[in-house]
Design an enzyme around this catalytic site. Structure first.
Site, PDB file in Angstrom:
ATOM      1  N   GLU A 324       0.812  -1.154   0.191  1.00 19.35           N
ATOM      2  CA  GLU A 324      -0.192  -0.146   0.019  1.00 19.35           C
ATOM      3  C   GLU A 324       0.879   1.431   0.006  1.00 19.35           C
ATOM      4  O   GLU A 324       1.692   1.381   0.931  1.00 19.35           O
ATOM      5  CB  GLU A 324      -1.159   0.020   1.311  1.00 19.35           C
ATOM      6  CG  GLU A 324      -1.847  -1.037   1.355  1.00 19.35           C
ATOM      7  CD  GLU A 324      -2.963  -0.934   2.388  1.00 19.35           C
ATOM      8  OE1 GLU A 324      -3.974  -1.284   2.509  1.00 19.35           O
ATOM      9  OE2 GLU A 324      -2.269  -0.262   3.650  1.00 19.35           O
ATOM     10  N   CYS A 325       0.556   2.092  -0.821  1.00 21.73           N
ATOM     11  CA  CYS A 325       1.247   3.649  -0.953  1.00 21.73           C
ATOM     12  C   CYS A 325       2.596   3.719  -0.963  1.00 21.73           C
ATOM     13  O   CYS A 325       3.313   3.244  -1.903  1.00 21.73           O
ATOM     14  CB  CYS A 325       0.686   4.370   0.368  1.00 21.73           C
ATOM     15  SG  CYS A 325       0.972   6.169   0.023  1.00 21.73           S
ATOM     16  N   GLY A 326       3.440   3.743   0.171  1.00 17.67           N
ATOM     17  CA  GLY A 326       4.979   3.493   0.657  1.00 17.67           C
ATOM     18  C   GLY A 326       5.407   2.089   0.164  1.00 17.67           C
ATOM     19  O   GLY A 326       6.413   2.247  -0.480  1.00 17.67           O
ATOM     20  N   SER A 414      -1.121  -0.863  -4.872  1.00 22.12           N
ATOM     21  CA  SER A 414      -1.792   0.238  -4.936  1.00 22.12           C
ATOM     22  C   SER A 414      -1.567   1.389  -3.876  1.00 22.12           C
ATOM     23  O   SER A 414      -0.938   1.108  -2.929  1.00 22.12           O
ATOM     24  CB  SER A 414      -3.253   0.179  -5.364  1.00 22.12           C
ATOM     25  OG  SER A 414      -4.029   0.129  -4.085  1.00 22.12           O
TER      26      SER A 414
END
Length: 438
Positions: A324-326, A414
């Site tokens: 996720e993200c990072g 994502s």
């Protein structure tokens, strides 16, 4: 409920200090944060000694909120919930509203309204009157004045508020030592400065004890009606998996409810630090990498080539991956020119443009979290971009529809942060995928 008249009025300062002060006074204090934030709950956890918790009705649904609050409050004498933004500010699409006021309604929680009084005197009465009367279904039970300049200033404020009949439960003086360092996504996470944060919270607890009527605060909390709540949906045990969980200062944005959901589904969680550890934990069958600040620690992440080689080898042998993200950025080829793991055919860069908001996503391909056509609800909050952005998800937001993300039967990556507090299916699918790879 600790609410504010706007963002930046000191909700986190008041809520965290109140938690610490009540704990120092002998109470078992539980904590929660309205919305999708990761950083504020870290300070709450440091103040209470309990896990961080989030109450996000947009992602989890309004029906889940009382149960999630009950889980957070289990075994405690008092639950203190910090709101988000201003009391009545909510999600842009309003589906659901997801405001502090809406969560207070769902919990029947009395509200303590935090006012930044640094630049007002008599006008404070008009402000508080408006908030107290705007929605009769929300009970503003008291006011806490923040950033008060002097005893004389406090006297003027109290005098102005006296006719309203809403008690002033305390007034905290202006003090720069209560302002934690900022970064582009808000406060510095606790994991990066735990000693400094602990000292700040101790100082704040003493100031709160001297400035607030703690007995009155507890009495307000006791005025909330008793509630019997349903427990949140819990995953079934579906397998036995060893899930490597990225930790350390680069990847500290993981919801406690997600970790507990994975454990309930049969996962053994194995923390590791991608900056220093040369390989994933022994026997790992899955990898979960949350968000954080990889851009701050990108040099160390890039230099740790042994774990990059290990991850690529394990991914080739069927490792189940959720990022996720990072975590998405760490799986890319590079971030701002620094080589990273290269599992995704994309390059990451930091920008000066904030991408922020709730998202509904539809899976276009099968993944460890769901099958084609499944719908996910999550939140984005980042200053980075990825090129290409991927096409595994159809994202819907107030701004329109777009494509993003990467997925395959063994990978989901994502920008979306998912909260599994009331979504057992995602945890069951991920643990099942990790178990099938054994």
């Amino acid at each position: 409920m600790i609410a504010g008249v706007a963002s930046g009025v000191g909700k986190t300062t008041i809520a965290t200090g109140l938690m610490a002060a009540l704990r120092a006074g002998g109470l078992a204090v539980a904590n929660a944060k309205v919305g999708p934030d990761f950083i504020d709950p870290g300070y709450h956890a440091l103040a209470t000694g309990r896990p961080p918790r989030n109450l996000d009705s947009w992602i989890c649904g309004e029906a889940a909120i009382p149960g999630l609050a009950g889980r957070a409050a289990s075994g405690a004498d008092i639950l203190i919930v910090e709101g988000v933004m201003g009391l009545f500010d909510g999600a842009a699409d309003g589906e659901p509203e997801a405001s502090t006021a809406s969560i207070a309604r769902l919990l029947d929680a009395p509200v303590l309204l935090v006012v930044d009084a640094s630049a007002m005197s008599g006008s404070v009465a008009a402000l508080v009157h408006g908030f107290a009367t705007f929605d009769p279904s929300v009970s503003v039970a008291g006011v806490i004045l923040n950033r008060v300049g002097s005893p004389g200033h406090e006297g003027l404020l109290r005098q102005a508020l006296q006719p309203l009949g809403i008690p002033v439960l305390g007034a905290l003086r202006r003090d720069d030592s209560f302002t934690w360092r900022d970064r582009h996504l808000g406060l510095i996470p606790v994991v990066e400065a735990s000693i400094e944060a602990s000292r700040s919270i101790d100082r704040l607890a003493h100031a709160i004890k001297d400035s607030l009527d703690l007995a009155a605060v507890v009495q307000v909390a006791r005025s909330a009606p008793a509630r019997q709540v349903d427990q949140p949906l819990t995953p079934r045990r579906v397998g036995n998996a060893r899930v490597a969980v990225a930790s350390g200062p680069a990847f500290s944005f993981v919801y406690q409810d997600n970790l507990e959901a994975l454990e309930a589904a049969g996962a053994e969680l194995l923390p590791f630090d991608p900056r220093h550890d040369p390989c994933l934990p022994d026997g790992s069958t899955a990898l979960y990498v949350g968000g954080g600040f990889p851009e701050v620690f990108v040099a160390g992440l890039s230099e740790n080539q042994p774990i990059q080689r290990d991850l690529r080898a394990k991914a080739g042998n069927g490792l189940a991956i959720w990022a996720e993200c990072g975590g998405l950025l760490w799986l890319a080829r590079s971030l701002d020119g620094h080589p990273l793991t290269g599992l995704l055919p994309a390059e990451g860069v930091m920008t000066d443009r904030l991408t922020l908001g709730y998202r509904t996503a539809e899976l276009r391909v099968d993944s460890p979290l769901g099958t084609t056509g499944d719908t996910l609800r999550g939140h984005e909050f980042h200053y980075s971009s990825l090129s290409p952005s991927g096409s595994a998800l159809t994202l819907r937001s107030r701004a329109g529809t777009s494509s993003a993300g990467f997925a395959s039967p063994r990978l989901f990556a994502s920008y979306l942060h998912l909260h599994l507090g009331n979504d057992p299916v995602r945890a069951e699918r991920f643990v099942s995928a990790a178990s099938s790879g054994n």
